[in-house]
Design an enzyme around this catalytic site. Structure first.
Site, mmCIF file in Angstrom:
data_model
loop_
_atom_site.group_PDB
_atom_site.id
_atom_site.type_symbol
_atom_site.label_atom_id
_atom_site.label_comp_id
_atom_site.label_asym_id
_atom_site.label_seq_id
_atom_site.Cartn_x
_atom_site.Cartn_y
_atom_site.Cartn_z
ATOM 1 N N LYS A 192 0.854 -1.201 0.000
ATOM 2 C CA LYS A 192 0.000 0.000 0.000
ATOM 3 C C LYS A 192 0.884 1.243 0.000
ATOM 4 C CE LYS A 192 -1.840 2.887 2.574
ATOM 5 N NZ LYS A 192 -1.806 4.241 1.987
ATOM 6 N N GLU A 265 9.662 0.516 10.642
ATOM 7 C CA GLU A 265 10.696 1.540 10.425
ATOM 8 C C GLU A 265 10.001 2.875 10.640
ATOM 9 O OE1 GLU A 265 12.501 4.324 9.462
ATOM 10 O OE2 GLU A 265 12.597 3.824 7.324
ATOM 11 N N CYS A 299 13.321 10.157 7.401
ATOM 12 C CA CYS A 299 13.196 9.641 8.776
ATOM 13 C C CYS A 299 14.511 9.769 9.532
ATOM 14 C CB CYS A 299 12.728 8.196 8.739
ATOM 15 S SG CYS A 299 13.628 7.177 7.593
ATOM 16 N N GLU A 396 9.786 15.111 15.940
ATOM 17 C CA GLU A 396 10.189 15.029 14.534
ATOM 18 C C GLU A 396 9.418 16.100 13.753
ATOM 19 O OE1 GLU A 396 8.987 11.406 12.535
ATOM 20 O OE2 GLU A 396 10.915 11.348 11.500
#
Ligand code: NDP
Length: 486
Positions: A192, A265, A299, A396
């Site tokens: 997906k 992850e 990331c 983040e």
């Protein structure tokens, strides 16, 4: 004005536009779901446009998979799995190798689509995303007939059907990181892609057709978070997810007690540490690469810059001078360094956190840049006077924003770097090899770069500690998440 009236310091050098032409890209107006080797209509007929973040214009329309579509994709993958796993490794390798070759052949088109759909500079999609995606398929084609060597001579069988959910920051590359090892190991897959960047995965579906990958081995279902959640709930044997920590935790909770394999992850707030003995000019280039690459939608971005106090003024001055040269704008222009922010929602998140930084007392500087009227943009930004408890030092941001903290000793650098719920990556800038090894051994981060940043290779394992997730992608370690080893 006479030429002599212009002081020499006011001479400016500029670039002529160098746009990559999208003319030869052959996108369909509308894409179905890729199930059982064919593009099929979604059961409820729902389709949504995928938007170019640099213009806010639709690029193409994609199908929206509901629960029944996801089930159909998983059934197709289930039906194909036994025969795929039974193929000798060298035969599976041929298919994976063909995918790699076809990515290379269509690399220019894929790079343009990646930039149109996601907003990243063409220089990056052309030189990083697409070549690395091909390299991952090449690498795992090589492993398909050597799986026992990859798991230390033990016996290993594929999981079966794997559900894979990928984000929008490296759409094709993340699909390659997931699909290449899964297929090499004998699994079949339902992938997906992210809602905002589905197109390169659909071109990859066409590539699977061209490569004559047996029907059902690769299935691609486009949609939003609810499609991802339906895939997690479905009858898959393993889930591999890349994305936010919040969604990662939900997935982990949803799978608890079901005996389904999982790798995550997730996010990061990685420390990029500059010691006083580093080659400063080189470090400045690395800092720029660490945080402004892909608009900071990375990331493992070096978003917490830790500088030794004795060189902090020098480094921040040089960094600011370098930042001011960054060119923000049209992702298809080959001179562009920083492209468009991927979505209006992501821009809102960045703006909210940047505002919080200012409110909490950090000092903000953003470069001046003319950006197009439409589209979503954010200027490269540096925060100084940042305290470790500020939100911009903890959370983040996932945008082109770097938070600078200082330290006096090596021990303090290590303590500050590890003071994070995340543990994905880190950078160490020093001329002393022994210091680099000592610091690296003390850092809780999955990937640590020395005197460089954001370098990726299919042979190297990538993954996190703590809230950055678990499991590794890349290299021999990247086989393990797709095999049951006995
Ligand atoms: P998400 O974690 O929401 O999205 C990642 C993928 O998961 C997308 O394909 C998404 O679908 C899908 N998804 C969303 N909800 C679910 C669910 N409940 N179950 C299964 N799959 C789901 O990230 P966002 O796009 O919302 O970004 C939010 C933040 O996440 C960013 O600001 C950044 O901090 C972080 N992030 C980290 C990434 C990384 O590489 N580690 C990558 C992307 C984001 P859809 O896009 O269709 O909603």
């Amino acid at each position: 004005m006479a030429a002599t009236d212009t002081p020499r310091t006011r001479i400016t050098w500029d670039y002529a536009p160098a746009p990559e032409s999208p003319d030869h890209v052959r996108l369909r107006d509308s894409y179905g779901l890729f199930i059982g080797g064919e593009f099929v209509d979604p059961r409820d007929g729902k389709r949504v446009p995928s938007i170019n973040p640099a213009t806010e214009e639709p690029v193409a329309e994609v199908a929206f998979a509901g629960e029944a579509d996801v089930e159909a994709a998983v059934e197709a993958a289930r039906a194909a799995q036994h025969a795929w796993a039974k193929l000798p490794g060298r035969e599976r390798a041929k298919y994976v190798f063909r995918i790699a070759r076809l990515i290379q052949e269509r690399s220019r088109e894929l790079a343009i689509v990646e930039s149109l759909d996601g907003g990243k500079p063409i220089r990056e999609s052309r030189d990083v995303d697409i070549p690395l995606a091909a390299a991952h398929f090449f690498h795992y084609a090589g492993w398909a007939d050597k799986l026992a060597y990859g798991v230390g001579g033990r016996s290993a069988v594929p999981y079966g059907v794997v559900g894979q959910v990928v984000p929008w920051n490296f759409p094709l590359l993340m699909a390659a990181w997931k699909l290449a090892p899964a297929l090499a190991c004998g699994n079949t897959a339902v992938l997906k892609p992210a809602e905002t960047t589905p197109l390169s995965a659909l071109l990859l579906a066409e590539i699977c057709q061209e490569a004559e990958v047996p029907a059902g081995v690769v299935n691609i279902v486009t949609g939003d978070g609810s499609t991802g959640a339906a895939l997690v709930r479905s009858d898959v044997d393993k889930v591999a997810f890349t994305g936010s920590t919040a969604v990662g935790k939900d997935i982990q909770a949803a799978l608890a007690g079901r005996g389904v394999g999982l790798t995550l992850e997730l996010g990061g707030k990685s420390a990029n540490i500059v010691f006083e003995d580093a080659a400063i000019d080189q470090a400045v280039e690395g800092i720029v690469q660490g945080i402004f690459f892909n608009q900071g939608h990375v990331c493992c971005a070096g978003s917490r810059l830790l500088i030794q106090e004795s060189v902090a003024d020098d480094v921040t001055k040089k960094l600011w001078d370098r930042m001011r040269l960054l060119r923000v704008g049209d992702p298809l222009d080959k001179n562009t360094d920083v492209g468009a922010i991927n979505s209006a929602e992501q821009l809102e998140r960045i703006e909210e956190l940047v505002e919080a930084g200012v409110q909490e007392g950090a000092v903000r500087r953003s470069i001046a840049c003319d950006v197009p009227e439409r589209g979503w943009w954010f200027p490269p930004t540096i925060f100084t006077e940042v305290a470790p408890a500020h939100r911009i030092a903890v959370e983040e941001i996932f945008g082109p924003v770097v938070s600078v903290l200082t330290f006096r000793t090596q021990a303090e650098a290590i303590e500050k770097a590890n003071n994070s719920p995340y543990g994905l990556a880190a950078g160490i800038w020093t001329d002393k090899g022994s210091k680099a090894f000592e610091v690296a051994a003390a850092l809780k981060a999955g990937v640590i770069w020395q005197n460089t940043y954001n370098k990726f290779d299919p042979t190297a394992a990538f993954g996190g500690y703590k809230e950055s997730g678990f499991g590794r992608e890349g290299g021999a370690a990247g086989l393990r998440p797709y095999l049951r080893v006995t």
